[in-house]
Design a protein around this motif. Structure first.
Motif, mmCIF file in Angstrom:
data_model
loop_
_atom_site.group_PDB
_atom_site.id
_atom_site.type_symbol
_atom_site.label_atom_id
_atom_site.label_comp_id
_atom_site.label_asym_id
_atom_site.label_seq_id
_atom_site.Cartn_x
_atom_site.Cartn_y
_atom_site.Cartn_z
ATOM 1 N N GLN A 129 -132.241 -22.466 -18.157
ATOM 2 C CA GLN A 129 -131.075 -21.924 -17.895
ATOM 3 C C GLN A 129 -130.338 -21.719 -16.482
ATOM 4 O O GLN A 129 -131.136 -21.945 -15.731
ATOM 5 C CB GLN A 129 -131.413 -20.401 -18.258
ATOM 6 C CG GLN A 129 -131.762 -20.052 -19.664
ATOM 7 C CD GLN A 129 -130.870 -20.272 -20.740
ATOM 8 O OE1 GLN A 129 -129.974 -19.336 -20.868
ATOM 9 N NE2 GLN A 129 -131.124 -21.458 -21.521
ATOM 10 N N GLY A 130 -128.880 -21.856 -16.540
ATOM 11 C CA GLY A 130 -128.281 -21.664 -15.250
ATOM 12 C C GLY A 130 -128.334 -22.922 -14.281
ATOM 13 O O GLY A 130 -127.964 -22.778 -13.228
ATOM 14 N N GLN B 35 -123.234 -27.003 -23.740
ATOM 15 C CA GLN B 35 -122.453 -26.424 -22.725
ATOM 16 C C GLN B 35 -121.363 -25.802 -23.612
ATOM 17 O O GLN B 35 -121.020 -24.661 -23.403
ATOM 18 C CB GLN B 35 -121.857 -27.291 -21.888
ATOM 19 C CG GLN B 35 -122.872 -27.659 -20.706
ATOM 20 C CD GLN B 35 -122.377 -28.432 -19.558
ATOM 21 O OE1 GLN B 35 -121.083 -29.034 -19.835
ATOM 22 N NE2 GLN B 35 -122.831 -28.027 -18.468
ATOM 23 N N ASP C 286 -126.831 -23.002 -22.276
ATOM 24 C CA ASP C 286 -127.309 -23.226 -20.814
ATOM 25 C C ASP C 286 -127.280 -21.782 -20.343
ATOM 26 O O ASP C 286 -127.734 -21.578 -19.197
ATOM 27 C CB ASP C 286 -126.356 -23.960 -19.910
ATOM 28 C CG ASP C 286 -125.095 -23.643 -20.142
ATOM 29 O OD1 ASP C 286 -124.597 -22.997 -21.060
ATOM 30 O OD2 ASP C 286 -124.402 -24.113 -19.240
ATOM 31 N N HIS C 287 -126.882 -20.619 -20.746
ATOM 32 C CA HIS C 287 -126.657 -19.186 -20.241
ATOM 33 C C HIS C 287 -126.763 -18.337 -21.570
ATOM 34 O O HIS C 287 -125.977 -17.536 -21.913
ATOM 35 C CB HIS C 287 -125.647 -18.960 -19.424
ATOM 36 C CG HIS C 287 -124.421 -19.218 -20.047
ATOM 37 N ND1 HIS C 287 -123.690 -20.368 -20.271
ATOM 38 C CD2 HIS C 287 -123.358 -18.565 -20.620
ATOM 39 C CE1 HIS C 287 -122.587 -20.551 -20.852
ATOM 40 N NE2 HIS C 287 -122.409 -19.296 -21.142
ATOM 41 N N ARG D 234 -126.406 -14.499 -21.906
ATOM 42 C CA ARG D 234 -125.116 -13.855 -21.627
ATOM 43 C C ARG D 234 -123.917 -14.528 -22.192
ATOM 44 O O ARG D 234 -122.660 -13.957 -22.062
ATOM 45 C CB ARG D 234 -124.657 -14.267 -20.123
ATOM 46 C CG ARG D 234 -125.826 -13.698 -19.092
ATOM 47 C CD ARG D 234 -125.241 -13.561 -17.514
ATOM 48 N NE ARG D 234 -126.176 -12.784 -16.762
ATOM 49 C CZ ARG D 234 -127.074 -13.317 -16.026
ATOM 50 N NH1 ARG D 234 -127.446 -14.371 -16.171
ATOM 51 N NH2 ARG D 234 -127.808 -12.337 -15.215
ATOM 52 N N ASP E 127 -126.181 -18.053 -11.277
ATOM 53 C CA ASP E 127 -126.070 -17.395 -12.709
ATOM 54 C C ASP E 127 -126.012 -16.203 -12.318
ATOM 55 O O ASP E 127 -126.719 -15.239 -11.757
ATOM 56 C CB ASP E 127 -127.237 -17.623 -13.432
ATOM 57 C CG ASP E 127 -126.984 -17.427 -14.685
ATOM 58 O OD1 ASP E 127 -125.763 -17.480 -15.257
ATOM 59 O OD2 ASP E 127 -128.110 -17.288 -15.653
#
Length: 466
Positions: free
Chosen positions: A54-55, A81, A86-87, A90, A221
């Motif tokens: 992540q991030g 992406q 990748d996050h 959130r 991040d």
């Protein structure tokens, strides 16, 4: 054509959305199958957020998740992406799933659990012998009294309700009905903590030379509301960074002695950190994760001390080394290269042709290009991972409530009714779990009521099981 504006018509019109929600939407929202499906989806994407880093930077994903060949045939850096893997914690869709799951649990609590609790708190007396026939366990006794039964039940911690001399109701374990509600509250609290942490938390990385003071700036991040959590009224000083090596030359452990400073430069906290022993201050946690070489202190003959930066060199994966170039003439026409691979003080010196001139340790000197070069110190830098997650206390509170609710749910809600009709005593009961144990308990109570014969006890019905 006339329009009916009567209150009845207006009330009926405005009640349509509420009627739709109650009859169509609410049953779907409180469906157990929906909750299980949402929980599995949350678990699936949580696993993906653990497996997929992540991030990281776009270059990282392009290098590790190429399009040809794509992982599992479809998972490439573009998919990661675009979807937001990748996050993942959130992304709007993951937070939306959490909100929907929490809403489902909340609706289930108000439409099922709370009514069940209210129903368990209400009771009614059995005033006719035929009412005992619907109970899973009941008995008709020729002897015994309500007073003796009341005392037996009190000894077993039942709460007694008795308004007349010939009827009795007793119960215990009402906390077992409260347990599922506490479980739902705990899960919703965990979800709220996760959402709040995703919205307000951040992660940063800093490479700080020994002896330097810094503030958190290199954020990699962060949630949309994270700026309020980034510390601005205090800073951190790395007093010293060092590495302990094994006898064979390998790294045993690396340490950072750190101080937290207020705006006036006064130390307000101090700790020596190493792997798995971070510094925590005002909700921000500093982890020791990496190290490097930031510079070297040198002196030419009797000159002042110079501190020159060292940069990490590209070795194509053959190890980590740092290097710098030192001029040995004022016009920069000549110089030497310094190479170091660790903080043990060993420095390699090369001339302009790439030939090794000498190998020296910190505190030693050598002759190069007509001058005496002394290596005073190789300066290390600490790699810190910095995290803030304001949702963690909320999540911990939710887990505490969840465990409490699970323990409470194990308590059986047991109910016993009794009726004195002439010279006959009718006793019956039911429970929501641990049926076999409750059956044995009722049999023990009947045994104490003048030892009724086996034929006086009605065999349990409805498939009694534990």
């Amino acid at each position: 054509m006339t329009t009916d504006n009567s209150p009845t018509t207006q009330t009926s019109w405005w009640s349509l959305p509420g009627r739709f929600l109650r009859r169509e939407f609410l049953p779907v929202l409180t469906d157990l199958r929906l909750a299980i499906a949402l929980l599995l989806i949350i678990a699936l994407f949580s696993i993906s957020g653990t497996v997929i880093e992540q991030g990281q930077t776009p270059a990282f994903y392009q290098a590790n998740y190429p399009e040809h060949p794509a992982l599992f045939g479809f998972l490439s850096w573009k998919v990661i992406q675009v979807v937001g893997l990748d996050h993942v914690y959130r992304t709007w869709w993951f937070l939306g799933i959490l909100v929907l799951f929490g809403t489902s649990l909340t609706a289930c609590t108000f439409t099922r659990q709370l009514p069940a609790l209210k129903a368990a708190q209400r009771w009614k007396y059995y005033e006719e012998p035929r009412q005992f026939q619907k109970l899973a366990l009941s008995a008709e006794l020729e002897t015994g009294s309500l007073d003796s039964l009341s005392q037996i039940l009190k000894n077993q911690r039942y709460k007694i309700f008795q308004e007349k001399d010939d009827i009795l109701y007793a119960r215990k374990g009402i906390v077992g009905r409260i347990g599922p509600i506490i479980v739902h509250i705990g899960i919703v609290t965990i979800l709220l903590g996760g959402i709040w942490g995703a919205m307000t938390g951040f992660m940063a990385q800093e490479m700080v030379p020994s002896g330097s003071t810094f503030q958190v700036k290199n954020i990699i991040d962060a949630g949309p509301l994270a700026l309020s959590q980034v510390p601005k009224d205090w800073s951190v000083r790395v007093n010293r960074f060092w590495i302990d090596y094994t006898p064979s030359g390998g790294i045993d452990q690396f340490y950072s002695d750190m101080s937290v400073l207020d705006n006036q430069g006064k130390e307000v906290d101090h700790k020596k950190i190493f792997v798995n022993q971070p510094l925590r201050y005002h909700g921000v946690t500093f982890y020791q994760t990496d190290w490097g070489i930031s510079g070297v202190k040198i002196r030419f003959n009797n000159s002042p001390i110079f501190q020159l930066p060292m940069a990490q060199l590209d070795t194509n994966g053959a190890g980590r080394i740092w290097g710098t170039w030192i001029p040995t003439k004022p016009d920069l026409s000549e110089g030497v290269s310094l190479i170091a691979k660790d903080l043990q003080g060993m420095v390699l010196i090369y001339d302009e042709t790439g030939k090794l001139i000498d190998t020296v340790r910190a505190g030693m000197s050598t002759q190069v290009n007509g001058v005496r070069l002394r290596i005073l110190e190789v300066i290390g830098s600490t790699g810190l991972q910095i995290k803030a997650d304001p949702g963690i206390p909320i999540v911990y509170t939710g887990f505490a409530l969840l465990m409490l609710g699970v323990v409470m749910s194990y308590f059986s809600h047991s109910q016993i009714w009794a009726l004195k009709k002439g010279d006959r005593l009718f006793v019956g009961g039911k429970t929501n779990r641990a049926q076999v144990a409750f059956e044995q308990q009722v049999l023990d109570i009947l045994e104490q009521l003048n030892n009724p014969s086996e034929s006086q006890v009605k065999t349990p019905v409805s498939g009694v099981s534990s």
